[in-house]
Design a protein around this motif. Structure first.
Motif, PDB file in Angstrom:
ATOM      1  N   LEU A 173      54.673  -1.005 -14.135  1.00  0.00           N
ATOM      2  CA  LEU A 173      54.093   0.314 -13.891  1.00  0.00           C
ATOM      3  C   LEU A 173      52.603   0.224 -13.546  1.00  0.00           C
ATOM      4  CD1 LEU A 173      54.536   3.393 -13.892  1.00  0.00           C
ATOM      5  CD2 LEU A 173      53.925   3.400 -16.318  1.00  0.00           C
ATOM      6  N   HIS A 174      51.807  -0.277 -14.463  1.00  0.00           N
ATOM      7  CA  HIS A 174      50.354  -0.295 -14.284  1.00  0.00           C
ATOM      8  C   HIS A 174      49.903  -1.235 -13.173  1.00  0.00           C
ATOM      9  CE1 HIS A 174      50.861   1.544 -18.105  1.00  0.00           C
ATOM     10  NE2 HIS A 174      49.622   1.410 -18.543  1.00  0.00           N
ATOM     11  N   ASN A 175      50.603  -2.374 -13.043  1.00  0.00           N
ATOM     12  CA  ASN A 175      50.102  -3.452 -12.190  1.00  0.00           C
ATOM     13  C   ASN A 175      50.905  -3.677 -10.920  1.00  0.00           C
ATOM     14  OD1 ASN A 175      47.757  -4.849 -13.721  1.00  0.00           O
ATOM     15  ND2 ASN A 175      49.302  -4.419 -15.290  1.00  0.00           N
ATOM     16  N   LEU A 176      51.910  -2.858 -10.676  1.00  0.00           N
ATOM     17  CA  LEU A 176      52.667  -2.987  -9.441  1.00  0.00           C
ATOM     18  C   LEU A 176      52.848  -1.630  -8.770  1.00  0.00           C
ATOM     19  CD1 LEU A 176      55.830  -5.215  -8.956  1.00  0.00           C
ATOM     20  CD2 LEU A 176      55.401  -3.175  -7.627  1.00  0.00           C
ATOM     21  N   VAL A 177      53.547  -0.722  -9.423  1.00  0.00           N
ATOM     22  CA  VAL A 177      53.906   0.544  -8.791  1.00  0.00           C
ATOM     23  C   VAL A 177      52.688   1.443  -8.555  1.00  0.00           C
ATOM     24  CG1 VAL A 177      55.137   2.706  -9.176  1.00  0.00           C
ATOM     25  CG2 VAL A 177      56.291   0.530  -9.559  1.00  0.00           C
ATOM     26  N   ASN A 193      55.421 -10.476  -2.007  1.00  0.00           N
ATOM     27  CA  ASN A 193      54.800 -10.671  -3.323  1.00  0.00           C
ATOM     28  C   ASN A 193      55.833 -10.465  -4.412  1.00  0.00           C
ATOM     29  OD1 ASN A 193      52.653  -9.685  -1.368  1.00  0.00           O
ATOM     30  ND2 ASN A 193      51.357 -10.284  -3.096  1.00  0.00           N
ATOM     31  N   TRP A 194      55.864 -11.388  -5.374  1.00  0.00           N
ATOM     32  CA  TRP A 194      56.765 -11.237  -6.515  1.00  0.00           C
ATOM     33  C   TRP A 194      56.053 -11.677  -7.776  1.00  0.00           C
ATOM     34  CZ3 TRP A 194      61.378 -14.784  -8.133  1.00  0.00           C
ATOM     35  CH2 TRP A 194      62.096 -14.166  -9.170  1.00  0.00           C
ATOM     36  N   ALA A 195      55.943 -10.761  -8.739  1.00  0.00           N
ATOM     37  CA  ALA A 195      55.449 -11.063 -10.082  1.00  0.00           C
ATOM     38  C   ALA A 195      56.669 -11.191 -10.972  1.00  0.00           C
ATOM     39  CB  ALA A 195      54.521  -9.958 -10.575  1.00  0.00           C
ATOM     40  N   ALA A 196      56.989 -12.419 -11.359  1.00  0.00           N
ATOM     41  CA  ALA A 196      58.255 -12.705 -12.033  1.00  0.00           C
ATOM     42  C   ALA A 196      58.056 -13.001 -13.508  1.00  0.00           C
ATOM     43  CB  ALA A 196      58.942 -13.893 -11.372  1.00  0.00           C
ATOM     44  N   VAL A 197      59.011 -12.607 -14.309  1.00  0.00           N
ATOM     45  CA  VAL A 197      59.105 -13.101 -15.678  1.00  0.00           C
ATOM     46  C   VAL A 197      59.506 -14.577 -15.590  1.00  0.00           C
ATOM     47  CG1 VAL A 197      60.392 -12.912 -17.835  1.00  0.00           C
ATOM     48  CG2 VAL A 197      59.740 -10.847 -16.589  1.00  0.00           C
ATOM     49  N   PRO A 198      58.877 -15.463 -16.367  1.00  0.00           N
ATOM     50  CA  PRO A 198      59.195 -16.890 -16.247  1.00  0.00           C
ATOM     51  C   PRO A 198      60.680 -17.213 -16.324  1.00  0.00           C
ATOM     52  CG  PRO A 198      57.233 -16.611 -17.574  1.00  0.00           C
ATOM     53  CD  PRO A 198      57.754 -15.228 -17.294  1.00  0.00           C
ATOM     54  N   PRO A 209      46.037  -0.713   4.721  1.00  0.00           N
ATOM     55  CA  PRO A 209      47.297  -1.329   4.285  1.00  0.00           C
ATOM     56  C   PRO A 209      47.611  -2.582   5.094  1.00  0.00           C
ATOM     57  CG  PRO A 209      47.555   1.047   4.541  1.00  0.00           C
ATOM     58  CD  PRO A 209      46.206   0.696   5.114  1.00  0.00           C
ATOM     59  N   THR A 210      48.259  -3.528   4.448  1.00  0.00           N
ATOM     60  CA  THR A 210      48.530  -4.816   5.102  1.00  0.00           C
ATOM     61  C   THR A 210      50.020  -5.123   5.206  1.00  0.00           C
ATOM     62  OG1 THR A 210      48.269  -5.917   2.948  1.00  0.00           O
ATOM     63  CG2 THR A 210      46.339  -5.833   4.392  1.00  0.00           C
ATOM     64  N   ASN A 211      50.854  -4.125   5.035  1.00  0.00           N
ATOM     65  CA  ASN A 211      52.305  -4.277   5.218  1.00  0.00           C
ATOM     66  C   ASN A 211      52.943  -5.258   4.240  1.00  0.00           C
ATOM     67  OD1 ASN A 211      52.421  -2.498   7.505  1.00  0.00           O
ATOM     68  ND2 ASN A 211      51.482  -4.132   8.715  1.00  0.00           N
ATOM     69  N   ARG A 212      52.371  -5.367   3.045  1.00  0.00           N
ATOM     70  CA  ARG A 212      53.009  -6.207   2.033  1.00  0.00           C
ATOM     71  C   ARG A 212      54.206  -5.489   1.426  1.00  0.00           C
ATOM     72  NH1 ARG A 212      47.661  -7.489  -1.329  1.00  0.00           N
ATOM     73  NH2 ARG A 212      47.590  -5.231  -1.011  1.00  0.00           N
ATOM     74  N   ARG A 213      55.131  -6.289   0.923  1.00  0.00           N
ATOM     75  CA  ARG A 213      56.331  -5.744   0.296  1.00  0.00           C
ATOM     76  C   ARG A 213      56.508  -6.444  -1.047  1.00  0.00           C
ATOM     77  NH1 ARG A 213      59.070  -2.681   3.805  1.00  0.00           N
ATOM     78  NH2 ARG A 213      61.161  -2.963   2.942  1.00  0.00           N
ATOM     79  N   TYR A 214      56.370  -5.664  -2.118  1.00  0.00           N
ATOM     80  CA  TYR A 214      56.380  -6.179  -3.484  1.00  0.00           C
ATOM     81  C   TYR A 214      57.770  -6.013  -4.094  1.00  0.00           C
ATOM     82  CZ  TYR A 214      51.270  -6.496  -3.691  1.00  0.00           C
ATOM     83  OH  TYR A 214      49.958  -6.837  -3.482  1.00  0.00           O
ATOM     84  N   LEU A 215      58.296  -7.093  -4.628  1.00  0.00           N
ATOM     85  CA  LEU A 215      59.583  -7.036  -5.327  1.00  0.00           C
ATOM     86  C   LEU A 215      59.342  -6.674  -6.787  1.00  0.00           C
ATOM     87  CD1 LEU A 215      62.640  -7.511  -5.508  1.00  0.00           C
ATOM     88  CD2 LEU A 215      62.162  -9.944  -5.882  1.00  0.00           C
ATOM     89  N   ASN A 216      60.023  -5.638  -7.252  1.00  0.00           N
ATOM     90  CA  ASN A 216      59.875  -5.202  -8.640  1.00  0.00           C
ATOM     91  C   ASN A 216      61.118  -5.599  -9.428  1.00  0.00           C
ATOM     92  OD1 ASN A 216      58.946  -3.935 -10.958  1.00  0.00           O
ATOM     93  ND2 ASN A 216      59.998  -2.043 -10.456  1.00  0.00           N
ATOM     94  N   THR A 217      60.952  -6.525 -10.362  1.00  0.00           N
ATOM     95  CA  THR A 217      62.068  -6.960 -11.207  1.00  0.00           C
ATOM     96  C   THR A 217      61.789  -6.745 -12.688  1.00  0.00           C
ATOM     97  OG1 THR A 217      61.174  -9.214 -11.093  1.00  0.00           O
ATOM     98  CG2 THR A 217      62.970  -8.674  -9.586  1.00  0.00           C
TER      99      THR A 217
END
Length: 552
Positions: free
Chosen positions: A259-263, A296-301, A242-250
């Motif tokens: 679900l499939h690509n983040l959580v 890390n943030w995967a955002a809707v445009p 693990p690299t201690n990343r923190r992903y924002l889920n919006t």
């Protein structure tokens, strides 16, 4: 261009070592549902294997909400207890459906993993559905139990749900406490269903997309592979730690982006998922990135665009190391505005192309890809093959528009209880016909639009996306939508809906001239609606074109 080529060559060299014989992501080919597909040799055979392996992550944060959090160890224990409750008290077993109808919560994720223990199939219903739509979903998939938050439990009652409904706020904590220390498990095959999510339904009734155990494990392995590739590009060794990343889920959990690509992949990488509460609020999101040190943030445009209405410089965004735009098309103009205002976008902005049926992104555009072609959505990811085909199903040459077809271990099993729709979407060789149009140029995919969006103007094919990209370059345009409207002579003509802060600030003539300087005459909209009202969108950010109207 030279730098892009060098980057691509280096990435290919590192990927070759990772996926070659003896590599941690060694690739082989296997028969998958009658077609020969490249797969990872060393893999879990089910999501239960993924869950079991997560025990070793212990007291690291997995899920972080506004008022609560679960470590990996706590999540593992709670999932076991809830699974025991579902099977012992409600008779849920292999192949049974369990509905989940809720806003994004820690309990949503917990429910998903509990159902996996039983070989049952979680069904992620759209939390924005009205009672009539909920009734359709219940009738379609016939869940034995529905797990819901309090608000949706009331909607289920209004929909006449004749099945047990467990509330996340009340029932789940009691059941987890009562059945603590139990860990039921059920064997499943790689091609067994693992999840059902509904298509976003921009047109017609939504269909239930079934993803298999193989699909979802492979998607997690893809994310691990990208971590290893990124480490190699930095000149580092990857060992899976693990690299201690923190992903924002919006994005909503009933969608593959979340679900499939983040959580789910975070259970294999050991990183934390941070949830925000309530509707999207740009100021709150910026504050959350600062306070939770989001990486890390995967955002809707649309969300990324709304950030630019705020004074971004007031917030410390230095922790943000990766920003991706997903789930809906994004324009080069938006990319440039983000690069000007959000530091991470200057070096780590990516975009992608995929659909619910493809399971994950089919292509990803890296910063070098976008530098080489600002309109690309990138190259196929590992394990994915992309073809562009004509109306007769023939593969067309590079640079020629056609339907985008995708084959990979990530592509869905099919549509739930709809063999006709499945046969129309997936051929005997497991190629998915996406219904989207584009072309391949130098190995990169460039989008044109959806077949259903195509405007036929006097014999010319006009794709809205190209015109929308041009309109979005105008400094006053917040968003735009282009559609075809009936025309007595031409069949259809091009119309545009333009969203600006003040409709009096721009005229039709100005916008017409703006497009005419960039595109052929037949692509210039003939009819206009300039408004301050936001475009109607579904939960995943796609414009609901069936609801668009010029208001006449």
């Amino acid at each position: 261009m030279t730098n892009a080529v060098d980057f691509q060559a280096l990435a290919a060299q590192i990927a070759g070592k990772l996926t070659g014989p003896g590599g941690p992501f060694e690739m082989t080919v296997e028969s998958v549902l009658g077609a020969t597909i490249p797969v990872f040799r060393n893999r879990h055979r089910s999501l239960l294997g993924v869950l079991e392996a997560s025990k070793d992550l212990g007291d690291r944060d997995y899920l972080v909400g506004p008022d609560s959090r679960l470590t990996f160890a706590e999540h593992y224990e709670a999932a076991g207890a809830l699974a025991a409750a579902l099977t012992r008290r409600y008779g849920i077993g292999k192949g049974d459906r369990v509905g989940i109808l809720a806003a994004n919560t820690l309990e949503w994720v917990l429910s998903f993993w509990a159902v996996q223990r039983l070989g049952a199939i979680p069904v992620g219903y759209n939390a924005w559905w009205a009672p009539q739509e909920i009734a359709y979903g219940l009738e379609h998939t016939q869940p034995g139990v529905v797990i819901a938050d309090a608000r949706r439990a009331a909607l289920l009652a209004a929909a006449g749900a004749a099945r047990p409904v467990l509330t996340m706020e009340g029932d789940l904590p009691e059941l987890v406490k009562e059945f603590a220390g139990e860990y039921p498990s059920t064997e499943v095959g790689e091609e067994d269903p693992a999840c059902i999510l509904y298509t976003s339904g921009t047109t017609g009734r939504p269909k239930g997309v079934v993803h298999s155990q193989r699909n979802m494990v492979a998607i997690s392995d893809y994310h691990r592979f990208t971590d290893a590739l990124a480490a190699g590009l930095r000149g580092q060794q990857w060992d899976g730690s693990p690299t201690n990343r923190r992903y924002l889920n919006t994005s909503p959990l009933f969608h593959i982006a979340s679900l499939h690509n983040l959580v789910i992949p975070r259970l294999t990488t050991g990183d934390a998922v941070i949830f925000h509460s309530g509707g999207f609020d740009a100021e709150k999101i910026l504050g959350l990135i600062e306070s939770e040190r989001i990486t890390n943030w995967a955002a809707v445009p649309t969300m990324a665009s709304r950030l630019l209405d705020e004074d971004v410089s007031r917030f410390d965004l230095s922790s943000l190391a990766a920003l991706s735009l997903n789930t809906a098309p994004s324009s080069p103009a938006l990319h440039n505005r983000l690069r000007e205002r959000v530091p991470v976008a200057q070096v780590a902005l990516t975009t992608s192309y995929g659909c619910t049926e493809s399971g994950t992104a089919a292509t990803v555009a890296t910063p070098p890809d976008l530098a080489a072609n600002p309109e690309t959505v990138g190259r196929p990811i590992i394990g994915v093959s992309v073809q562009i085909r004509d109306a007769d199903g023939n593969v067309v040459p590079d640079g020629t528009e056609g339907e985008i077809c995708v084959r990979s271990p990530y592509v869905m099993l099919g549509y739930y209880n709809d063999p006709a729709a499945t046969a129309a979407a997936i051929d005997a060789e497991r190629w998915l016909r996406t219904g989207d149009f584009g072309m391949l140029v130098d190995g990169r995919l460039q989008m044109a639009g959806r077949r259903s969006d195509l405007i036929l103007r006097g014999g010319e094919n006009v794709y809205p996306a190209e015109i929308e990209n041009a309109l979005d370059e105008h400094p006053l345009v917040r968003e735009s939508a282009v559609l075809g409207v009936p025309h007595e002579d031409l069949g259809q003509e091009v119309a545009a809906i333009i969203v600006v802060a003040d409709p009096a600030s721009v005229t039709e003539d100005e916008l017409r001239d703006h497009v005419a300087q960039r595109l052929a005459y037949f692509k210039v909209p003939a009819r206009w609606l300039i408004t301050a009202d936001a475009l109607p969108r579904n939960a995943t950010g796609k414009v609901l074109r069936r609801e668009l109207s010029l208001g006449e």
